[in-house]
Write a protein that holds these residues in place. Structure first.
Motif, mmCIF file in Angstrom:
data_model
loop_
_atom_site.group_PDB
_atom_site.id
_atom_site.type_symbol
_atom_site.label_atom_id
_atom_site.label_comp_id
_atom_site.label_asym_id
_atom_site.label_seq_id
_atom_site.Cartn_x
_atom_site.Cartn_y
_atom_site.Cartn_z
ATOM 1 N N VAL A 4 -41.991 5.019 6.018
ATOM 2 C CA VAL A 4 -41.908 6.183 6.910
ATOM 3 C C VAL A 4 -42.893 7.255 6.464
ATOM 4 O O VAL A 4 -43.644 7.826 7.282
ATOM 5 N N ILE A 5 -42.918 7.543 5.166
ATOM 6 C CA ILE A 5 -43.857 8.542 4.639
ATOM 7 C C ILE A 5 -45.296 8.111 4.889
ATOM 8 O O ILE A 5 -46.143 8.903 5.328
ATOM 9 N N ALA A 6 -45.578 6.827 4.642
ATOM 10 C CA ALA A 6 -46.935 6.316 4.867
ATOM 11 C C ALA A 6 -47.313 6.408 6.340
ATOM 12 O O ALA A 6 -48.460 6.752 6.679
ATOM 13 N N ALA A 7 -46.349 6.125 7.222
ATOM 14 C CA ALA A 7 -46.620 6.169 8.666
ATOM 15 C C ALA A 7 -46.953 7.581 9.111
ATOM 16 O O ALA A 7 -47.884 7.795 9.906
ATOM 17 N N TYR A 8 -46.220 8.557 8.610
ATOM 18 C CA TYR A 8 -46.481 9.946 9.014
ATOM 19 C C TYR A 8 -47.791 10.457 8.427
ATOM 20 O O TYR A 8 -48.511 11.236 9.077
ATOM 21 N N ILE A 9 -48.103 10.060 7.195
ATOM 22 C CA ILE A 9 -49.397 10.463 6.630
ATOM 23 C C ILE A 9 -50.526 9.831 7.435
ATOM 24 O O ILE A 9 -51.563 10.461 7.695
ATOM 25 N N LEU A 10 -50.326 8.587 7.848
ATOM 26 C CA LEU A 10 -51.336 7.916 8.664
ATOM 27 C C LEU A 10 -51.549 8.648 9.985
ATOM 28 O O LEU A 10 -52.669 8.685 10.513
ATOM 29 N N LEU A 11 -50.469 9.234 10.526
ATOM 30 C CA LEU A 11 -50.593 9.965 11.788
ATOM 31 C C LEU A 11 -51.590 11.118 11.679
ATOM 32 O O LEU A 11 -52.240 11.484 12.672
ATOM 33 N N SER A 12 -51.695 11.696 10.488
ATOM 34 C CA SER A 12 -52.623 12.823 10.325
ATOM 35 C C SER A 12 -54.073 12.401 10.514
ATOM 36 O O SER A 12 -54.939 13.243 10.777
ATOM 37 N N VAL A 13 -54.342 11.107 10.383
ATOM 38 C CA VAL A 13 -55.719 10.630 10.559
ATOM 39 C C VAL A 13 -56.156 10.775 12.011
ATOM 40 O O VAL A 13 -57.342 10.935 12.300
ATOM 41 N N TYR A 14 -55.191 10.721 12.959
ATOM 42 C CA TYR A 14 -55.527 11.010 14.357
ATOM 43 C C TYR A 14 -56.240 12.360 14.444
ATOM 44 O O TYR A 14 -57.329 12.491 15.010
ATOM 45 N N ASP A 15 -55.559 13.399 13.921
ATOM 46 C CA ASP A 15 -56.119 14.746 13.973
ATOM 47 C C ASP A 15 -57.404 14.846 13.166
ATOM 48 O O ASP A 15 -58.351 15.537 13.570
ATOM 49 N N LEU A 16 -57.444 14.164 12.025
ATOM 50 C CA LEU A 16 -58.635 14.229 11.172
ATOM 51 C C LEU A 16 -59.853 13.689 11.907
ATOM 52 O O LEU A 16 -60.932 14.317 11.888
ATOM 53 N N ILE A 17 -59.709 12.547 12.565
ATOM 54 C CA ILE A 17 -60.831 11.959 13.315
ATOM 55 C C ILE A 17 -61.264 12.899 14.442
ATOM 56 O O ILE A 17 -62.463 13.143 14.648
ATOM 57 N N ALA A 18 -60.266 13.455 15.179
ATOM 58 C CA ALA A 18 -60.588 14.344 16.304
ATOM 59 C C ALA A 18 -61.267 15.618 15.826
ATOM 60 O O ALA A 18 -62.254 16.076 16.416
#
Length: 902
Positions: free
Chosen positions: A60-74
């Motif tokens: 769960v923690i890894a999944a939410y940290i991965l979600l931040s990559v969406y914003d990082l790429i944008a």
């Protein structure tokens, strides 16, 4: 009050569709619950090994940290420099709230606007970040659906076996559909190319990012969805022998149906689809796993996200980052907190109305209180709980009537909760809220009609989801009690009978409230001022320090006078918006109460309040009533005391006067009593001007040619060979403070040499400046330059040319003088409003020369004072700001036809 019509729109249709889908899913879950063993569910959850829980939490923690990559790429794609920790904080908060509330583009998007806006990101870039994240998830969903159909088409076939006309479809067809979806994604990547392209269908268009960016986002989305499915697979006991691929396919189908349903978090719909997609897993076991999954992936992150958002807002409000701390008035946050607590209390009262009482308390109370009184307390508790939920909106709006009713209900609820089998915990909370509300009585001083507390579509969906869930929970709790029609009428200690009666009352109240909210009440009939009212307004306007007060004499706006008659507000209605023109006029000590009275009157008809072209002088009075000021431009004020034709820097003014005189122009101010004789000549000039400009008369914020109106003022004219070629009626304020003009018309003429006489308006203005200075006026208003001067400035802008005469100073604490409050320009225009103004100036310059108008006024060396539009904001405002801005635009432009024509 008469009913005008009952109006439905697509918002209500979509809301009803979502509610129906949730109701059907809830019904299916209820029937499924009859076969469940609650003790077994509890044992499944408690039997989950600690190592399994640790692995699930880690993923769960890894999944939410991965979600931040969406914003990082944008963010990186848009060349925005934000440190990753801030991106991580924004992303985690946005996704945790968006996942639970649903409609993540709006809910999570609002969080991104708030966070990134505070980090200094432009609104256009924030909108693009939101679009890229949503686009990534959409493409990722398409990709996983395609992969799921290609790899495991049999699962969808199995899911559709319950639908007879779809049960015969071959898995091969689903595999072909999956291949087509994947091919479409590949085609989109090829179409986007290296630099991105716009994909358009008629009026709809989508800006695709470069293929490399889009591909990274798609891969990220697929990994994200795969990780979440892996969490469920981890939690499912190994003894079920279910493969990850099956769980992945089931999860993809479940979230697809959940998204289509628009139910927040896919509640109920998701579980039902998962159970239907994984028949090999025991229902009790699977629902236990899904409950645990929701706690780990939705509930805990949601609570942490809310906490993060609250702390973020508290940090901003504290003013730690700013050089000057901003104090939040108790009159703002006390009613809001009390409203939230009252709504939660009402919901708690509704919940305890359907649940069976604690056995010991039931036996204890049964010794002293007759059963009929206990039964009545259940119904009263339901009624008062629902009423408190509705009245919470009135408390939020600080309505006096809502406070009084809430106090009575809170007091009565304490009694009914104790009579209803000693609900001590809820009664204590009720007592606490009663005490807090009693000692904060002064904040609820608005006298608005409670009829304005109608339902909107968002609240309808949330209320319906809650009530449907409450119904099935009640049915499940009392599932072992036999149903009989006598349960409705017999007074006994039967818990099922109490539940049926309480919920029936709740359903009736809800239906009545929804029908009431669908009714559109008749709009107030516009009541233009009578001659007596105009005469009364003229007396007040002549004493006003600001010349705009004279606009009230046009007679096209309604007037709301104070109780003393020493001040008034001029306004007009358009659509459902009540639009005020300028600041209140008259006695400044009455302005705070007058603004409140107007807002109460507007809300009693369910209208939207808009304050157009107001100054910053009364910001506190507006903010106190939930009105936010957004900068729309600046007004040019010429200092007549400093104006002169002497000196080298003023040679341009002397040249205009000299050139005009050589061309045969002359200037004259016609006294008010002599204007009637010249109306024919003025009408001729006005008609020529309108014809040359291909324009029509407008109104509201500007005057129009009306003989009765023009006869109230002196008139400045420019003559050529004895004929009037230009004119302007003069607005004169009280105390010789300010001079201005309203209706300005001219016609083109040629001099004796056959050349067109230019700079006629410059000639008129310069002569007016000199005439006003000679008479004794201190300022000349050139009017507002809209959508200019919106750049962030370091120094606070000049706030007011308010008179320093002691007779004009106010003792009202609601009024904040420019010497007492300092509002930076950066605070006057936020990122979202900057996006609106940038859009208007970008696309509106084709039709209106904003910069040119400012440059024309700038040559007279004026001081620039900010002007604002005041609109309702906050959670309860909904779409009101957009509707208010639209109605204001249409009113000022003279209607939709005139706007389109211009």
């Amino acid at each position: 009050m008469t009913i005008k019509s009952i109006k439905f729109n697509w918002h209500w249709v979509l809301a009803i569709v979502a509610i129906v889908m949730f109701a059907l899913a809830s019904k299916s879950l209820f029937h499924m619950a009859h076969t469940l063993d609650v003790a077994q569910m509890k044992s499944v959850i408690l039997a989950t090994p600690a190592l399994t829980m640790f692995k699930a939490v880690a993923v769960v923690i890894a999944a939410y940290i991965l979600l931040s990559v969406y914003d990082l790429i944008a963010v990186r794609y848009l060349n925005t420099k934000i440190p990753y920790p801030k991106i991580l904080n924004t992303s985690l908060t946005a996704f945790s709230i968006g996942h639970t509330l649903g409609v993540s583009m709006l809910s999570a998007g609002a969080v991104r606007f708030r966070y990134y806006g505070k980090y200094g990101v432009e609104s256009t870039k924030i909108a693009n970040i939101i679009l890229l994240v949503s686009l990534a998830f959409s493409y990722g969903m398409m990709a996983v659906i395609g992969i799921s159909l290609v790899v495991n088409p049999h699962m969808l076939s199995q899911l559709l076996t319950t639908v007879s006309w779809l049960s015969g479809i071959s898995p091969l067809i689903f595999r072909v559909i999956g291949s087509l979806i994947l091919a479409l994604i590949v085609a989109s990547l090829i179409f986007a190319g290296k630099s991105g392209r716009i994909f358009a269908i008629k009026d709809w268009q989508l800006q695709l990012p470069p293929a490399t960016v889009l591909f990274r986002l798609i891969v990220l989305a697929v990994i994200d969805i795969a990780l979440v499915a892996y969490i469920i697979h981890i939690l499912i006991p190994a003894s079920t022998q279910i493969s990850y691929l099956e769980v992945f396919s089931a999860y993809v189908q479940a979230i697809t149906v959940g998204i289509i349903s628009h139910v927040p978090g896919g509640l109920g719909v998701f579980e039902l689809t998962m159970v239907a997609s994984l028949p090999k897993v025991d229902k009790t076991t699977l629902l236990s796993v899904l409950l645990l999954f929701r706690i780990l992936y939705y509930f805990i992150p949601f609570m942490l996200g809310i906490l993060s958002f609250v702390l973020h807002e508290a940090y901003i409000r504290s003013g730690i980052e700013s050089t000057k701390k901003r104090r939040i008035l108790p009159s703002i946050w006390v009613p809001q907190l009390l409203a939230l607590a009252t709504a939660v209390l009402g919901i708690a009262m509704l919940i305890v109305s359907i649940l069976p009482p604690i056995a010991d308390r039931e036996l204890l109370l049964g010794e002293f209180i007759p059963i009929p009184i206990v039964e009545a307390s259940y119904l009263l508790n339901t009624l008062m709980g629902f009423a408190l939920v509705v009245l919470a909106r009135g408390l939020y709006q600080r309505l006096n009537g809502a406070w009084h009713l809430s106090m009575w209900l809170l007091g009565a609820s304490i009694v009914t909760l104790l009579v209803k089998h000693l609900e001590i915990e809820v009664a204590v909370i009720c007592t606490f809220l009663f005490t807090v509300a009693y000692f904060n009585r002064s904040y609820f001083n608005r006298q608005s009609n409670l009829m304005s507390l109608r339902l909107n579509t968002q609240t309808l969906i949330l209320l319906s989801v809650f009530l449907i869930s409450l119904f099935w929970v009640g049915m499940y709790v009392h599932r072992n009690e036999a149903y009989s029609p006598d349960l409705w009428w017999n007074v006994s200690d039967d818990g099922g009978a109490r539940f049926l009666r309480s919920y029936a009352m709740l359903a009736i109240l809800t239906i009545a409230y929804v029908l009431f909210s669908l009714i559109r009440f008749k709009k107030p009939t516009p009541s233009l001022p009578t001659q007596a009212e105009l005469a009364k307004a003229e007396l007040v306007a002549r004493q006003s320090a600001y010349s705009v007060a004279n606009l009230s004499l046009l007679g096209d706006k309604q007037l709301l006078f104070s109780d003393t008659g020493n001040s008034f507000i001029m306004y007009q209605t358009h659509g459902r918006s009540w639009i005020v023109m300028s600041d209140p006029i008259g006695d400044e000590s009455e302005f705070g109460a007058l603004i409140e009275t107007f807002i109460e009157l507007c809300q009693s008809f369910g209208g939207t309040c808009v304050f157009y072209e107001v100054s910053n002088r009364y910001r506190q009075a507006f903010n106190k009533n939930g009105i936010q000021l957004l900068k729309i431009g600046e007004e040019a004020i010429v200092d007549l005391d400093a104006f002169s034709l002497q000196g080298s820097k003023n040679s341009k003014f002397r040249q205009v006067i000299s050139r005009g005189s050589k061309d045969g122009l002359s200037f004259e101010v016609i006294p008010q009593k002599q204007v009637s004789a010249l109306l024919g000549d003025l009408k001729t000039v006005s008609d020529i001007w309108l014809g040359d400009k291909k324009s029509a008369e407008k109104g509201f914020s500007l005057g129009y040619f009306d003989e009765d109106y023009l006869k109230r003022f002196d008139c400045a004219v420019v003559k050529y060979q004895g004929d009037i070629v230009a004119f302007a009626n003069l607005w004169q304020s009280g105390h010789l403070n300010e001079l201005s003009i309203d209706l300005m018309r001219y016609k083109e003429v040629q001099n004796s040499a056959g050349k067109e006489i230019k700079n006629m308006m410059d000639y008129l203005f310069i002569n007016l400046f000199m005439w006003g200075k000679e008479v004794g006026y201190h300022h000349f208003s050139l009017g507002m330059a809209p959508f200019t001067g919106l750049e962030v400035q370091i120094k606070p802008v000049v706030e007011s040319n308010v008179l320093k005469d002691d007779a004009l100073k106010s003792n009202d604490q609601n009024i904040v003088d420019s010497e007492q409050i300092e509002v930076p320009a950066a605070e006057a225009i936020g990122p979202r409003w900057r996006y609106v103004t940038n859009t208007v100036t970008k696309y509106g310059k084709t039709y209106y020369n904003f910069t040119g108008l400012r440059n024309f006024k700038e040559k007279f060396n004026p001081d620039w004072e900010p002007r604002y539009i005041g609109i309702e904001t906050g959670l309860r405002a909904g779409m009101k700001p957009i509707k208010g801005l639209t109605d204001t635009t249409l009113l000022i432009s003279g209607g939709l036809g005139s706007l389109v024509k211009n």
